[in-house]
Write an enzyme that holds these catalytic residues in place. Structure first.
Site, PDB file in Angstrom:
ATOM      1  N   GLU A 250       0.880  -1.153   0.000  1.00 48.66           N
ATOM      2  CA  GLU A 250       0.000   0.000   0.000  1.00 48.66           C
ATOM      3  C   GLU A 250       0.925   1.212   0.000  1.00 48.66           C
ATOM      4  O   GLU A 250       1.663   1.437   0.966  1.00 48.66           O
ATOM      5  CB  GLU A 250      -0.837  -0.035   1.270  1.00 48.66           C
ATOM      6  CG  GLU A 250      -2.177   0.611   1.178  1.00 48.66           C
ATOM      7  CD  GLU A 250      -2.850   0.619   2.548  1.00 48.66           C
ATOM      8  OE1 GLU A 250      -3.148   1.712   3.009  1.00 48.66           O
ATOM      9  OE2 GLU A 250      -3.023  -0.451   3.144  1.00 48.66           O
TER      10      GLU A 250
ATOM     11  N   ASP B  75      -4.935  10.255   9.856  1.00 47.03           N
ATOM     12  CA  ASP B  75      -3.692   9.634  10.286  1.00 47.03           C
ATOM     13  C   ASP B  75      -3.202  10.170  11.621  1.00 47.03           C
ATOM     14  O   ASP B  75      -3.367  11.340  11.937  1.00 47.03           O
ATOM     15  CB  ASP B  75      -2.598   9.852   9.230  1.00 47.03           C
ATOM     16  CG  ASP B  75      -2.787   8.926   8.042  1.00 47.03           C
ATOM     17  OD1 ASP B  75      -2.766   7.700   8.258  1.00 47.03           O
ATOM     18  OD2 ASP B  75      -2.990   9.423   6.921  1.00 47.03           O
TER      19      ASP B  75
ATOM     20  N   TYR C  73     -11.047  -3.129   3.232  1.00 46.23           N
ATOM     21  CA  TYR C  73     -10.168  -2.700   4.316  1.00 46.23           C
ATOM     22  C   TYR C  73     -11.033  -2.486   5.547  1.00 46.23           C
ATOM     23  O   TYR C  73     -11.847  -1.573   5.574  1.00 46.23           O
ATOM     24  CB  TYR C  73      -9.474  -1.396   3.913  1.00 46.23           C
ATOM     25  CG  TYR C  73      -8.368  -0.902   4.837  1.00 46.23           C
ATOM     26  CD1 TYR C  73      -8.540  -0.802   6.210  1.00 46.23           C
ATOM     27  CD2 TYR C  73      -7.145  -0.496   4.294  1.00 46.23           C
ATOM     28  CE1 TYR C  73      -7.530  -0.323   7.027  1.00 46.23           C
ATOM     29  CE2 TYR C  73      -6.130  -0.007   5.109  1.00 46.23           C
ATOM     30  CZ  TYR C  73      -6.326   0.066   6.472  1.00 46.23           C
ATOM     31  OH  TYR C  73      -5.326   0.552   7.277  1.00 46.23           O
TER      32      TYR C  73
END
Lengths: 264, 402
Positions: free
Chosen positions: A49, A60, A174
């Site tokens: 990825e 993040d 995911y």
């Protein structure tokens, strides 16, 4: 057939679980980043990825945010990330998912992006802040180019939404293990296992679990009801520590090997 | 015509023409859908509307007056200048209109914690105020640079019992505060209400904040009619994210003869690269959950904005402003730091009113506009906040000019 589907088929036949490794493109520079990606592939990552850095990575945690800053300081952008993937593909056939935030992709020009990405050897896209409701056109365009749209499923999504993603997506799904941002954690929340089991029984796409996985043991736990584990921040931390040092890629390779051996 | 084009927006997915929408991580999607449902239900509920109306009146001090600035008008020698006095609202700015509304909504949704981002600190103070009144714990994210230059508001928030968390990433201003608030929300989404203060962010925020702020324009139309028998020729308001401007513009959109001016921060000049003029200099992009104009480089990385006023120091702008600009329903202009400081001085000396540096941008443009207009015309300026919080910056400026 898309290389991601192929990979999951092979894993299934071998009775193995998959390992997806995340690294930020261009961290800390183009050349070192290429070495780290190669090392991850050599260590046994089944899918890479590759993160395109963004100035405002709101999903993040501090580790990947810092990696994005380093990569941007080194001049990384979408075009160079595609070059990086292209270089990587010369030596390694590991499937690549391009990961990122929507604005740099949007600015690049969506339609030319899919074509250029395919030409560079990208197999799929995961755009964090382009949810299903806004992704309609992108999903169709990607499909035409033979690219996978990798859907994200969150603990807050609800099975109804997840079933829709399952129909629209391809490659894998995911599964975000916790509500939160990316980053190394010591353990999963207690409800993670029952929840991933519930999702697994509801979807047809291979399921990859990510967010917080930092050790081979956690990777093994993560795949109890899933097909692959995704490890990001723990790998990025090695890049953060070793930077341009020639020992860095070897250390990453070793860490990836330890993760992968827990999944066999 | 204008009514049909604007009043019904956004559509069900939160789009204002090509702008708006919901560009967030999947973890937040269900929370946004839940929020939208709760908001729509509250809006239909007469008990909710009555409670909000009562609080706006008895607690926030509404309606705020429309004031005829006679000496400023005489000095300008052109159109009559009127001020909508949001600076007189409780906590010192228009921000309380929205925090009262969303605060009641958060309580109705059973949320046990409220978070917010703030630039100038006005929204942070207004959020902390409402949280104190309702007994809900409050955490406010604020860029470290803004913590420094708006120290008074930081202290006020703490006195109100809120926790102020300085943000050290990026330009350490409003954009980075919003990043950090989004990170908190994505982590604590089940229990926490994110109280956005601007007409920015993912749907339903731009719509909801606009609706709560539209009380400004609704009152202003009624008051202006009563005072003058008509409507103003032009309405001006400063635009950072765009909440006070959207609030005063919204009901005026139905009156196409009233020209609408959004005033952005030109900082040290548009060509200096140090400004917050997103509509003037930005390109279409996605930031903080919606599609709008964004200050960005060619690779789609967000640029740091700059303005002397912390509240206008933001590289994005609310999606409805992008739509008003694109459709020609409003005009967007910009005013430099220096011009804004002149606006501040003018209003101080001629009217005894000290506006916030954000609002000073609207004053500077409104005054210049009025000078070019006929005496029979009129300009209504939204005075979005009072200037006490800016005393520190003004002192620094004075020292620098000595």
């Amino acid at each position: 057939m898309n290389a991601i589907n192929d990979t999951f088929l092979k894993l299934k036949n071998a009775g193995e679980k998959g390992l997806v490794v995340y690294l930020t493109a261009g961290d800390p520079d183009f050349k070192s980043s290429l070495s780290y990606l190669r090392a991850a592939a050599d260590g046994g990552a089944d899918i890479l990825e590759v993160g395109v850095p963004f100035s405002d990575p709101t999903a993040d945690g501090p580790t990947i945010e810092a990696a994005s800053r380093r990569a941007l300081a080194g001049g990384m952008n979408v075009r160079k990330a595609l070059e990086l993937v292209h270089e990587l593909q010369k030596t390694h056939s590991t499937p690549v998912v391009l990961f990122g935030y929507y604005n740099p992709f949007f600015r690049y020009g969506q339609t030319s992006l899919w074509k250029d990405a395919r030409a560079a050897g990208v197999d799929g896209f995961l755009v964090v802040d382009l949810p299903y409701e806004e992704a309609g056109v992108a999903i169709d365009e990607m499909r035409k180019e033979g690219l996978c749209w990798i859907p994200l499923a969150a603990p807050t999504s609800g099975i109804g939404r997840i079933r829709e993603f399952d129909r629209a997506g391809s490659g894998f799904m995911y599964l975000i293990s916790v509500t939160g941002v990316t980053g190394v954690r010591d353990m999963f929340p207690p409800e993670m296992l029952s929840w991933s089991g519930k999702v697994k029984s509801a979807v047809t796409l291979p399921l990859a679990v990510g967010f917080g996985i930092s050790t081979p043991e956690m990777a093994r736990q993560a795949v109890r009801h899933a097909d692959a584990a995704i490890v990001g921040s723990a790998c990025v931390k090695i890049v953060e520590r070793d930077g341009r040092s020639s020992r860095g890629p070897a250390r990453l390779c070793q860490f990836v090997r330890s993760l992968k051996s827990a999944l066999r | 015509m204008r009514k049909n084009r604007a009043i019904r927006l956004p559509d069900d997915m939160g789009h204002f023409g090509p702008f708006g929408g919901r560009y967030v991580a999947e973890t937040l999607m269900s929370a946004l859908i839940e929020l939208e449902k709760a908001y729509k239900a509250a809006k239909r509920d007469t008990a909710f509307r009555r409670e909000l109306g009562a609080q706006l009146q008895d607690y926030a001090g509404r309606p705020t007056p429309v004031y005829f600035a006679q000496r400023l008008t005489e000095k300008g020698g052109g159109a009559r200048i009127f001020l909508k006095r949001e600076d007189l609202a409780h906590t010192g700015s228009h921000k309380i209109n929205n925090t009262l509304g969303q605060g009641l909504l958060a309580r109705r949704m059973g949320k046990s914690r409220i978070i917010a981002e703030t630039g100038a600190g006005q929204h942070g103070v207004a959020t902390a105020t409402v949280c104190a009144r309702m007994g809900i714990p409050c955490e406010v994210y604020m860029g470290e640079e803004d913590v420094r230059r708006q120290a008074l508001n930081v202290f006020r928030m703490r006195l109100l019992g809120a926790r102020v968390s300085p943000v050290v990433s990026g330009s350490r201003t409003l954009k980075d505060a919003m990043n950090e608030a989004l990170r908190d929300w994505v982590t604590n989404v089940r229990t926490t209400y994110y109280l956005i203060g601007s007409t920015a962010g993912p749907h339903p925020y731009p719509m909801m904040v606009r609706d709560f702020q539209s009380v400004i324009g609704r009152e202003a139309i009624r008051q202006f009619r009563k005072a003058t028998g008509g409507l103003p020729s032009a309405v001006g308001a400063c635009v950072g994210g765009g909440s006070n401007a959207m609030g005063i513009f919204y009901d005026f959109i139905q009156h196409p003869k009233v020209r609408l001016f959004g005033v952005e921060a030109a900082g040290k000049g548009l060509s200096s690269g140090k400004h917050g003029a997103t509509i003037a200099r930005g390109k279409v992009g996605v930031l903080h959950g919606s599609k709008s104009y964004v200050l960005q480089d060619e690779g789609g990385q967000i640029l740091e904005a700059y303005s002397i006023s912390a509240g206008l120091d933001y590289p994005g702008v609310g999606p409805e402003h992008a739509w008003l600009k694109k459709s020609g329903m409003a005009t967007y202009v910009s005013v430099t730091d220096t011009q804004a400081l002149e606006g501040f001085d003018l209003l101080s000396r001629y009217e005894g009113i000290q506006p916030a540096l954000e609002s000073s941008h609207a004053v500077a443009y409104g005054y210049a506009l009025a000078r070019k207009m006929r005496k029979s015309e009129s300009v209504l300026i939204n005075l979005s906040g009072r200037g006490d919080k800016d005393a520190g910056i003004l002192m620094e400026q004075e020292k620098a000019s000595l």
